[in-house]
Scaffold this motif. Structure first.
Motif, PDB file in Angstrom:
ATOM      1  N   THR A 229       0.831  -1.207   0.000  1.00  0.00           N
ATOM      2  CA  THR A 229       0.000   0.000   0.000  1.00  0.00           C
ATOM      3  C   THR A 229       0.866   1.257   0.000  1.00  0.00           C
ATOM      4  O   THR A 229       0.528   2.258  -0.628  1.00  0.00           O
ATOM      5  N   PHE A 233       0.188   3.823  -2.919  1.00  0.00           N
ATOM      6  CA  PHE A 233      -0.695   4.943  -2.596  1.00  0.00           C
ATOM      7  C   PHE A 233      -0.102   5.998  -1.656  1.00  0.00           C
ATOM      8  O   PHE A 233      -0.794   6.959  -1.315  1.00  0.00           O
ATOM      9  N   SER A 237      -1.643   9.679  -1.111  1.00  0.00           N
ATOM     10  CA  SER A 237      -2.042  10.155   0.209  1.00  0.00           C
ATOM     11  C   SER A 237      -1.367  11.473   0.552  1.00  0.00           C
ATOM     12  O   SER A 237      -2.008  12.417   1.038  1.00  0.00           O
ATOM     13  N   TRP A 359      -7.765   0.540  -0.538  1.00  0.00           N
ATOM     14  CA  TRP A 359      -7.643   2.000  -0.576  1.00  0.00           C
ATOM     15  C   TRP A 359      -8.948   2.642  -1.019  1.00  0.00           C
ATOM     16  O   TRP A 359      -9.358   3.682  -0.484  1.00  0.00           O
TER      17      TRP A 359
END
Length: 396
Positions: A229, A233, A237, A359
């Motif tokens: 993750t 991402f 983020s 997500w």
């Protein structure tokens, strides 16, 4: 009797001149192409006219191919007994594949050339790890100090590659990868060939001990998979939190700098504490790191969390290579390292697939799943340590 290092009197053979520099150069050259491929190859696909669905398929092809080629080439390396020669052959095959990829235009041709290139390229890192760990086992090199130059090269390729692609356009991506791979061919040619090792019993015997080795490899793979993750991402983020692209780039650079520092001094740690302990520390650190990221912390805290990459990634990776080196006979080194990488690829691929839906459903709270994966990895490392009643010698 000739020992694995090649001396008849049982002492390690002397290191070839500047062997550490040659190994560091090989890692640096390998990661030049990788540092272009990971962030920028999707732009080249887009330049060739591929849509989002086609890009997803194209990115999946190398991941699938390496699941087949990794164990096969590991077995081949051990059967041939000439790891440097195989590294050179795979590097040349990768050059040919990247050359064909640069000329490919339609979707099918791109997929075929990607598959051919991945057959040779993707297992090469594990085979280079096997080669370097054998040199370390003989006392001729320090694996961590050589591996740090791969991290440095990856960072440089990220930064300089972005500037060059901005000047030359997305069509230059594969050509830049090709240039990096040509450098890797030269670097592998500069490596000395290793003597064929004697066939000796595995250092680890007994069902319980072998289960401990497998558990340790799975533990390290879980800790690595906890980063899925983050890789997919984290930038998304951080951008949503309002940080600039410059700040985001600095955050990634901090993580790479931290892993370089760990690789440089990590051999001392793994000799002092053992691979299972480092894997457990990496898993526990992942619990803290990713749980904190779920709360979208401020920039100063993010910098500190990125420094933890030294333990969640570098220490765990170094420990896994060392664990395999200690646990398999030298004549099975290629098989052992590629098998460990194969397990890691399966778990990382699974985590990558899961990261998207997580997500989409939970946003930054998806990092809590990463934290949980790290915890499972830490517990698996502790279990693996309990299954290893003996004390293995260090592979360096």
């Amino acid at each position: 009797m000739v020992n694995p290092a090649g001396k008849a009197d049982g002492r390690p053979a002397p290191a070839p001149p500047a062997l550490g520099l040659r190994l560091g150069g090989a890692y640096a050259a390998f990661f030049l192409a990788m540092g272009i491929q990971l962030p920028y190859l999707p732009l080249w696909f887009q330049h060739r006219g591929l849509g989002p669905e086609a890009i997803g398929v194209a990115l999946a092809v190398p991941m699938l191919v390496r699941l087949v080629s990794m164990p096969l080439l590991g077995l081949l390396s051990d059967r041939l007994g000439r790891p440097k020669a195989l590294l050179v052959a795979l590097a040349l095959a990768t050059v040919g594949g990247m050359g064909m990829l640069a000329l490919s235009v339609d979707f099918l041709a791109i997929l075929v050339t990607l598959a051919f290139t991945a057959l040779a390229w993707m297992p090469s890192l594990s085979l280079l790890d096997s080669y370097a760990s054998r040199q370390a086992r003989a006392g001729r090199a320090d694996y961590g100090k050589a591996r740090q130059w791969g991290s440095a090269s990856f960072l440089v390729a990220n930064l300089v590659g972005g500037v060059l692609i901005g000047m030359l356009g997305a069509g230059s991506v594969v050509l830049m990868m090709l240039a990096g791979q040509l450098a890797y061919v030269l670097a592998t040619l500069a490596l000395p060939e290793l003597p064929r090792p004697e066939r000796r019993p595995a250092p680890v015997t007994g069902r319980r001990a072998r289960l401990g080795v497998l558990s340790g490899i799975v533990a390290a793979a879980l800790v690595q998979a906890s980063h899925a993750t983050l890789y997919a991402f984290a930038s998304v983020s951080w951008k949503a939190q309002g940080y600039s692209f410059t700040a985001i780039g600095v955050l990634w650079a901090v993580g790479v700098a931290a892993e370089m520092a760990l690789f440089r001094f990590g051999t001392r740690l793994v000799v002092r504490f053992g691979p299972h302990a480092l894997i457990a520390v990496g898993g526990i650190t992942a619990v803290v790191r990713f749980a904190a990221m779920a709360s979208e912390p401020p920039l100063a805290v993010l910098v500190l969390l990125q420094l933890l990459h030294a333990f969640t990634f570098a220490a765990t990776f170094l420990a896994m290579v060392e664990l395999v080196s200690r646990s398999v006979s030298e004549h099975r080194s290629g098989t052992g390292q590629t098998a460990a990488a194969w397990i890691g690829s399966i778990l990382m691929s699974s985590a990558n697939v899961a990261s998207g839906p997580l997500w989409a459903a939970f946003g930054p709270l998806a990092f809590l799943v990463s934290s949980a994966i790290g915890l499972v990895g830490a517990l698996a490392a502790l279990l693996a340590a309990r299954l290893q009643p003996h004390s293995s010698g260090s592979g360096g």
